[in-house]
Design a protein around this motif. Structure first.
Motif, PDB file in Angstrom:
ATOM      1  N   THR A   1       0.644  -1.198   0.102  1.00  0.00           N
ATOM      2  CA  THR A   1      -0.145  -0.152  -0.174  1.00  0.00           C
ATOM      3  C   THR A   1       1.508   1.617  -0.095  1.00  0.00           C
TER       4      THR A   1
ATOM      5  N   TRP B   1      -4.912  -1.136   1.520  1.00  0.00           N
ATOM      6  CA  TRP B   1      -5.619  -0.388   2.527  1.00  0.00           C
ATOM      7  C   TRP B   1      -6.934  -1.216   3.731  1.00  0.00           C
TER       8      TRP B   1
ATOM      9  N   GLY C   1      -2.795   0.317  -4.483  1.00  0.00           N
ATOM     10  CA  GLY C   1      -2.798   0.283  -2.681  1.00  0.00           C
ATOM     11  C   GLY C   1      -4.213   0.078  -2.415  1.00  0.00           C
TER      12      GLY C   1
END
Length: 484
Positions: free
Chosen positions: A83, A129, A125
């Motif tokens: 991430t 996340w 990302g």
């Protein structure tokens, strides 16, 4: 730092604060480099309508890259690392755009290429996340935590949107030749703030993740074989399809048809965001205490009524009547979207199992992206089809002393679209009844609680009236749900 199997409560609390800091920085990035400001930059660089449309489609199209995120996480089981690295790569092009735009000037093709990289790695990302934060936030605090995070982000959005809009208006009227330089500063500032937020995010802890081995195709199909999760995907897809059929054209309707100045449109947007901030904490508390389905059942009819109300905007000859209606629409839109967006996010996090959560959440995001990408394209086609068609329903009184023509309904290109979107949104609620959520509470109980809480809490925040007086359609939906 590697994922940890056991994490102390104090480390979790600290990490959740760091995630909020990154959320605020992400909101600053969005404010400065998307929406009207990105479109304005592209237009100054000579972008065509197709190129602007493509820029608008990038965020949804690049969500397909979350498939690649799953492959990465199978190879490198470190969601925080994936991430943060992805976000660094995503936010660096913003600085490059701003610096080159200020120093030498760039082409619209270069802008599009850099923004594509920005959205692509943001999506990569984002998959890690979602899974990371799902494991980090205690399940019984999802609503309260994300409402708090959303509230801070919206406050920043309100303040910053007003500031940057004022600066754009000032440069447009006083220093129009330096407008690109102002936008370059926005891009540089967004990139720097985004990287600072990524640094804070990298200081948060990561719980140990769980991802099944085996064939990738079978892993990807796993959420689709889960009947309850599949029902949630159908509802989520149907809802965003219906909403995106109409919502993207609200601003076009105000600018082109109603000829409302941009300053007024920004003010209306701020009004909506303010009321969203005022109510999001209440929605979050109720979603933790009862269920996200109940919040959707309670808030979505308000939003549907708001979409229908757009049909009546513009049929009145007096300007202040239309503006009063628009203010009312934006107030209740802010109240309802605060609950809907929070509940849609939380129900996906809640239904995704701890094992393979990243796969489930990625499939959810991809499904949502597909539906939300196709819908505006269909909306544009429908708008063109209805462009030369009208439906008027009027009431006329004629007498020797007095003649009066009262417009009841006036449908044309955009209004047809709004009505279709509202009807499809209403139909999508029937799909929600098939979704099972742990800890569901009867809608009548939550409705009574909502009436009491809204009357007492929101009256103190100067919200007038009782916003939980539902129309007969919602009652019919609830009765069908009980009968089922």
């Amino acid at each position: 730092m590697k994922p940890q199997l056991h994490i102390e409560n104090r480390d979790i609390e600290k990490s959740l604060r760091l995630v909020i800091v990154d959320g605020i920085s992400s909101e600053i990035v969005v404010c400065l480099t998307s929406g009207a400001f990105l479109v304005a930059t592209a237009l100054l660089l000579g972008a065509s309508n197709f190129q602007i449309g493509l820029l608008a489609a990038f965020p949804s199209l690049t969500n397909l890259a979350q498939l690649f995120s799953i492959l990465l996480m199978r190879r490198f089981p470190n969601r925080k690392g994936i991430t943060t690295i992805s976000l660094v790569i995503a936010r660096t092009p913003l600085i490059i755009i701003g610096w080159l735009l200020f120093q030498f000037g760039i082409s619209v093709y270069f802008l599009m290429a850099m923004m594509f990289i920005h959205y692509l790695f943001s999506s990569i990302g984002g998959a890690g996340w979602n899974s990371w934060i799902k494991d980090l936030v205690p399940e019984n605090q999802l609503g309260q935590y994300f409402s708090k995070r959303s509230r801070y982000m919206q406050i920043v959005n309100i303040c910053l949107s007003l500031l940057v809009a004022v600066m754009v208006d000032y440069f447009t009227s006083k220093h129009s030749s330096e407008l690109l330089s102002l936008y370059s500063v926005y891009f540089i500032l967004a990139g720097v703030v985004g990287l600072i937020g990524t640094f804070f995010l990298s200081r948060a802890v990561e719980p140990q993740s769980y991802l099944s081995k085996g064939d990738f195709f079978e892993l990807f199909m796993m959420p689709l074989k889960n009947k309850n999760f599949r029902n949630m995907l159908w509802f989520n897809g149907a809802w965003v399809f219906a909403i995106n059929l109409a919502v993207p054209f609200f601003m076009v309707f105000m600018l082109q048809t109603l000829k409302i100045p941009m300053t007024y449109i920004i003010a209306l947007t701020v009004i909506s965001q303010v009321f969203s901030v005022l109510t999001v904490q209440l929605w979050g508390t109720l979603s933790d205490r009862y269920s996200n389905k109940s919040i959707i059942y309670l808030s979505s009819p308000i939003y549907i009524v708001c979409i229908i109300a757009w049909i009546f905007v513009g049929i009145y000859s007096r300007w202040y009547v239309n503006m009063a209606l628009l203010v009312g629409i934006h107030i209740f839109t802010g109240v309802s979207t605060a609950g809907i967006n929070l509940a849609l996010t939380n129900i996906g996090l809640k239904l995704a199992p701890k094992t393979d959560a990243v796969v489930y959440l990625s499939v959810k995001n991809i499904t949502t992206s597909i539906f939300s990408s196709v819908s505006p394209l269909l909306g544009g086609i429908l708008a063109d089809y209805f462009s030369n068609k009208q439906l008027k329903i009027t009431f006329e009184w004629i007498s020797p002393q007095f003649n009066k023509l009262l417009k009841l309904i006036y449908l044309h290109e955009w209004n047809f679209l709004f009505l279709i979107g509202a009807l499809l949104a209403l139909l999508s609620l029937r799909l929600l009844g098939k979704v099972q959520e742990q800890g569901e509470v009867g809608h009548s109980i939550v409705k009574r609680i909502m009436k009491t809480r809204f009357k007492s809490d929101l009256k103190e925040s100067f919200i007038i009236g009782n916003i939980v007086t539902w129309h007969s359609m919602l009652k019919a939906i609830i009765k069908r749900k009980k009968a089922a």
